[in-house]
Write a protein that holds these residues in place. Structure first.
Motif, PDB file in Angstrom:
ATOM      1  N   VAL A 226       9.458   5.661   5.709  1.00  0.00           N
ATOM      2  CA  VAL A 226      10.505   6.683   5.633  1.00  0.00           C
ATOM      3  C   VAL A 226      11.150   6.697   4.250  1.00  0.00           C
ATOM      4  N   SER A 227      11.435   5.510   3.701  1.00  0.00           N
ATOM      5  CA  SER A 227      12.035   5.427   2.372  1.00  0.00           C
ATOM      6  C   SER A 227      11.151   6.094   1.324  1.00  0.00           C
ATOM      7  N   ASN A 228       9.855   5.826   1.390  1.00  0.00           N
ATOM      8  CA  ASN A 228       8.937   6.392   0.394  1.00  0.00           C
ATOM      9  C   ASN A 228       8.685   7.877   0.599  1.00  0.00           C
ATOM     10  N   VAL A 229       8.892   8.359   1.822  1.00  0.00           N
ATOM     11  CA  VAL A 229       8.809   9.803   2.055  1.00  0.00           C
ATOM     12  C   VAL A 229       9.786  10.530   1.129  1.00  0.00           C
ATOM     13  N   LEU A 230      10.997   9.991   1.025  1.00  0.00           N
ATOM     14  CA  LEU A 230      11.970  10.615   0.127  1.00  0.00           C
ATOM     15  C   LEU A 230      11.625  10.390  -1.341  1.00  0.00           C
ATOM     16  N   TRP A 231      11.450   9.116  -1.739  1.00  0.00           N
ATOM     17  CA  TRP A 231      11.364   8.803  -3.164  1.00  0.00           C
ATOM     18  C   TRP A 231      10.090   9.316  -3.817  1.00  0.00           C
ATOM     19  N   SER A 232       9.054   9.562  -3.045  1.00  0.00           N
ATOM     20  CA  SER A 232       7.819  10.098  -3.630  1.00  0.00           C
ATOM     21  C   SER A 232       7.884  11.603  -3.843  1.00  0.00           C
ATOM     22  N   THR A 233       8.857  12.277  -3.222  1.00  0.00           N
ATOM     23  CA  THR A 233       8.940  13.738  -3.347  1.00  0.00           C
ATOM     24  C   THR A 233      10.261  14.214  -3.950  1.00  0.00           C
ATOM     25  N   LEU A 234      11.207  13.297  -4.182  1.00  0.00           N
ATOM     26  CA  LEU A 234      12.527  13.710  -4.663  1.00  0.00           C
ATOM     27  C   LEU A 234      12.454  14.426  -6.008  1.00  0.00           C
ATOM     28  N   ALA A 235      11.630  13.917  -6.939  1.00  0.00           N
ATOM     29  CA  ALA A 235      11.524  14.553  -8.255  1.00  0.00           C
ATOM     30  C   ALA A 235      11.008  15.990  -8.128  1.00  0.00           C
ATOM     31  N   PHE A 236      10.048  16.217  -7.203  1.00  0.00           N
ATOM     32  CA  PHE A 236       9.532  17.566  -6.980  1.00  0.00           C
ATOM     33  C   PHE A 236      10.626  18.463  -6.397  1.00  0.00           C
ATOM     34  N   TYR A 237      11.389  17.942  -5.442  1.00  0.00           N
ATOM     35  CA  TYR A 237      12.445  18.728  -4.790  1.00  0.00           C
ATOM     36  C   TYR A 237      13.553  19.088  -5.778  1.00  0.00           C
ATOM     37  N   VAL A 339       1.490 -10.958   6.378  1.00  0.00           N
ATOM     38  CA  VAL A 339       1.227  -9.984   7.446  1.00  0.00           C
ATOM     39  C   VAL A 339       2.326  -8.932   7.483  1.00  0.00           C
ATOM     40  N   PHE A 340       3.583  -9.392   7.436  1.00  0.00           N
ATOM     41  CA  PHE A 340       4.711  -8.465   7.492  1.00  0.00           C
ATOM     42  C   PHE A 340       4.709  -7.511   6.304  1.00  0.00           C
ATOM     43  N   MET A 341       4.572  -8.045   5.101  1.00  0.00           N
ATOM     44  CA  MET A 341       4.676  -7.208   3.919  1.00  0.00           C
ATOM     45  C   MET A 341       3.445  -6.320   3.724  1.00  0.00           C
ATOM     46  N   PHE A 342       2.281  -6.761   4.228  1.00  0.00           N
ATOM     47  CA  PHE A 342       1.108  -5.875   4.210  1.00  0.00           C
ATOM     48  C   PHE A 342       1.411  -4.626   5.027  1.00  0.00           C
ATOM     49  N   SER A 343       1.951  -4.825   6.219  1.00  0.00           N
ATOM     50  CA  SER A 343       2.308  -3.695   7.065  1.00  0.00           C
ATOM     51  C   SER A 343       3.396  -2.851   6.406  1.00  0.00           C
ATOM     52  N   TYR A 344       4.351  -3.518   5.763  1.00  0.00           N
ATOM     53  CA  TYR A 344       5.475  -2.859   5.095  1.00  0.00           C
ATOM     54  C   TYR A 344       4.990  -1.888   4.022  1.00  0.00           C
ATOM     55  N   PHE A 345       4.128  -2.376   3.144  1.00  0.00           N
ATOM     56  CA  PHE A 345       3.664  -1.524   2.043  1.00  0.00           C
ATOM     57  C   PHE A 345       2.523  -0.604   2.453  1.00  0.00           C
ATOM     58  N   LEU A 346       1.821  -0.918   3.531  1.00  0.00           N
ATOM     59  CA  LEU A 346       0.877   0.050   4.083  1.00  0.00           C
ATOM     60  C   LEU A 346       1.657   1.268   4.569  1.00  0.00           C
ATOM     61  N   GLY A 347       2.784   1.013   5.234  1.00  0.00           N
ATOM     62  CA  GLY A 347       3.654   2.118   5.641  1.00  0.00           C
ATOM     63  C   GLY A 347       4.171   2.887   4.444  1.00  0.00           C
ATOM     64  N   GLY A 348       4.562   2.159   3.387  1.00  0.00           N
ATOM     65  CA  GLY A 348       5.051   2.814   2.177  1.00  0.00           C
ATOM     66  C   GLY A 348       3.998   3.694   1.528  1.00  0.00           C
ATOM     67  N   SER A 349       2.767   3.197   1.464  1.00  0.00           N
ATOM     68  CA  SER A 349       1.693   3.972   0.826  1.00  0.00           C
ATOM     69  C   SER A 349       1.363   5.217   1.645  1.00  0.00           C
ATOM     70  N   LEU A 350       1.348   5.089   2.971  1.00  0.00           N
ATOM     71  CA  LEU A 350       1.061   6.249   3.807  1.00  0.00           C
ATOM     72  C   LEU A 350       2.221   7.242   3.787  1.00  0.00           C
ATOM     73  N   GLY A 351       3.458   6.724   3.705  1.00  0.00           N
ATOM     74  CA  GLY A 351       4.605   7.610   3.558  1.00  0.00           C
ATOM     75  C   GLY A 351       4.501   8.424   2.282  1.00  0.00           C
ATOM     76  N   THR A 352       4.109   7.764   1.186  1.00  0.00           N
ATOM     77  CA  THR A 352       3.920   8.453  -0.094  1.00  0.00           C
ATOM     78  C   THR A 352       2.837   9.521   0.007  1.00  0.00           C
ATOM     79  N   PHE A 353       1.700   9.144   0.598  1.00  0.00           N
ATOM     80  CA  PHE A 353       0.560  10.066   0.669  1.00  0.00           C
ATOM     81  C   PHE A 353       0.877  11.294   1.520  1.00  0.00           C
ATOM     82  N   PHE A 354       1.370  11.069   2.739  1.00  0.00           N
ATOM     83  CA  PHE A 354       1.601  12.192   3.647  1.00  0.00           C
ATOM     84  C   PHE A 354       2.776  13.052   3.207  1.00  0.00           C
ATOM     85  N   ALA A 355       3.802  12.439   2.589  1.00  0.00           N
ATOM     86  CA  ALA A 355       4.931  13.226   2.101  1.00  0.00           C
ATOM     87  C   ALA A 355       4.511  14.133   0.947  1.00  0.00           C
TER      88      ALA A 355
END
Length: 395
Positions: A226-237, A339-355
């Motif tokens: 969710v955090s990366n959804v915003l920060w990956s698109t904020l400059a465009f917005y 394990v935790f941080m792999f999942s954490y940044f996997l979520g971040g990367s997918l948030g960036t991509f899909f956003a």
């Protein structure tokens, strides 16, 4: 070992400072994505993929490198990884094409994993009754690095060629390497006689065994996504809605100071009350942020309030989940963190991509819709895989 003597306040501050400097490497790209697209004459979606590669590289570095902290001397391992990170930053600076820059970005992600070796190291050295507080302080440095990296990158990109962001980062990391060599606490453990292949094979077993690790992995995946959804698109917005450049995107990153100021307080709340409660608050704040973005994001005040709430929600989740993960086992602390941080940044990367993909096709409505999916998953995980009411004390 007398942990309190081993981990003085100055050492905690150094570890917090180091995590901030190194993790900043992952976020320099976010405010300058538009500048990179123009420089290499490629689409914004292409640069979004490159930004995703940085996060994805970090995720795989966490999976493949961080477990080495349970085998090798962490004092040396942290410095070796920082050295490789410096080389990757120089490669990004000299990259002549988007392809080479993409490879460099992937390597920046893979090699910048030292903070996730430092975090379990700090937890190992800390007195068990104060692990939440120590982790809160170290994670304050982590969040400071994230928010300042966006600000510094955006501001530098507005006055210099964007490549100099990576050159300056390489020099700063070189200075940090010298400081860590001189002052980082020595690892008191003996070399662990563990086979690397067996260590990697143990990761799925740890995840299957520890219900609370499962919960933290899902929650981290969703809230950082969710955090990366915003920060990956904020400059465009900002460019589309307000005709503002990278400098303003960077300045808005400074609003995350709220999360920094609350990190130590969140750590104490986790120690004193309940990580389940604080994770619930993290989901609530992140949800409120995107409700504001969706309905009044066209107003600048809406962006400001939403960013403050989002960074606060991210920090509530990060500190709480780290405290849970580090309370599970001293012997497997690096692997649990991996394990935790792999999942954490996997979520971040997918948030960036899909956003970024959603922005290209549906604009701001699409971005907020992607965030809604992550938040629904976070709520389901919170309800089904219940976090502990109290931390178990290890060591």
């Amino acid at each position: 070992m007398d942990s309190q003597k081993e981990l003085s306040g100055k050492k905690v501050l150094l570890m917090a400072f180091a995590t901030g400097i190194i993790v900043a490497n992952l976020n320099y790209i976010q405010p300058i994505e538009g500048l990179i697209a123009t420089s290499f004459q490629v689409s914004k979606a292409t640069v979004g993929v490159v930004a995703m590669l940085t996060q994805l590289g970090y995720a795989f570095g966490l999976l493949l490198i961080v477990p080495l902290g349970d085998i090798f001397n962490r004092y040396h391992l942290i410095q070796v990884m920082l050295g490789f990170s410096i080389l990757a930053l120089f490669m990004a600076f000299f990259a002549p094409s988007i392809t080479i820059f993409g490879v460099a970005s992937l390597l920046v992600g893979i090699t910048s994993v030292a903070p996730q070796i430092i975090i379990p190291y700090a937890a190992y050295l800390a007195p068990s009754l104060h692990q939440g507080k120590v982790l809160g302080n170290v994670l304050s440095g982590l969040l400071t690095g994230i928010l300042l990296s966006r600000s510094v990158s955006g501001l530098l990109g507005s006055v210099l060629d964007w490549q100099y962001v990576y050159l300056i980062a390489a020099f700063i990391c070189t200075i940090l390497l010298v400081i860590l060599h001189l002052y980082l606490p020595r690892d008191p453990r003996q070399h662990q006689r563990m086979n690397y292949g067996k260590v990697l094979a143990s990761l799925p077993k740890l995840l299957a065994k520890e219900k609370h690790l499962q919960g933290s992995a899902i929650n981290g995946f969703c809230l950082f996504g969710v955090s990366n959804v915003l920060w990956s698109t904020l400059a465009f917005y900002l460019a589309d809605q307000y005709h503002l450049g990278s400098g303003v995107a960077g300045l808005l990153g400074l609003l995350g100071i709220t999360g920094v100021l609350f990190a130590s307080i969140i750590g104490r709340l986790v120690d004193t009350y309940s990580p389940r409660m604080t994770i619930g608050l993290g989901i609530l704040f992140s949800t409120l942020a995107f409700v504001i973005f969706a309905f009044i994001g066209q107003l600048f005040i809406g962006l400001i309030v939403g960013i403050v709430l989002l960074d606060l929600g991210t920090q509530f989740g990060q500190v709480s989940n780290q405290a849970i993960v580090q309370s599970l086992s001293l012997e497997a602390s690096s692997r649990n963190n991996s394990v935790f941080m792999f999942s954490y940044f996997l979520g971040g990367s997918l948030g960036t991509f899909f956003a970024t993909l959603a922005w290209s096709h549906l604009g701001w409505v699409g971005v907020c819709s992607v965030a809604a999916v992550f938040l629904i998953l976070a709520l389901l995980g919170h309800l089904l895989l219940k976090e502990p009411q109290k931390l178990q004390k290890v060591g």
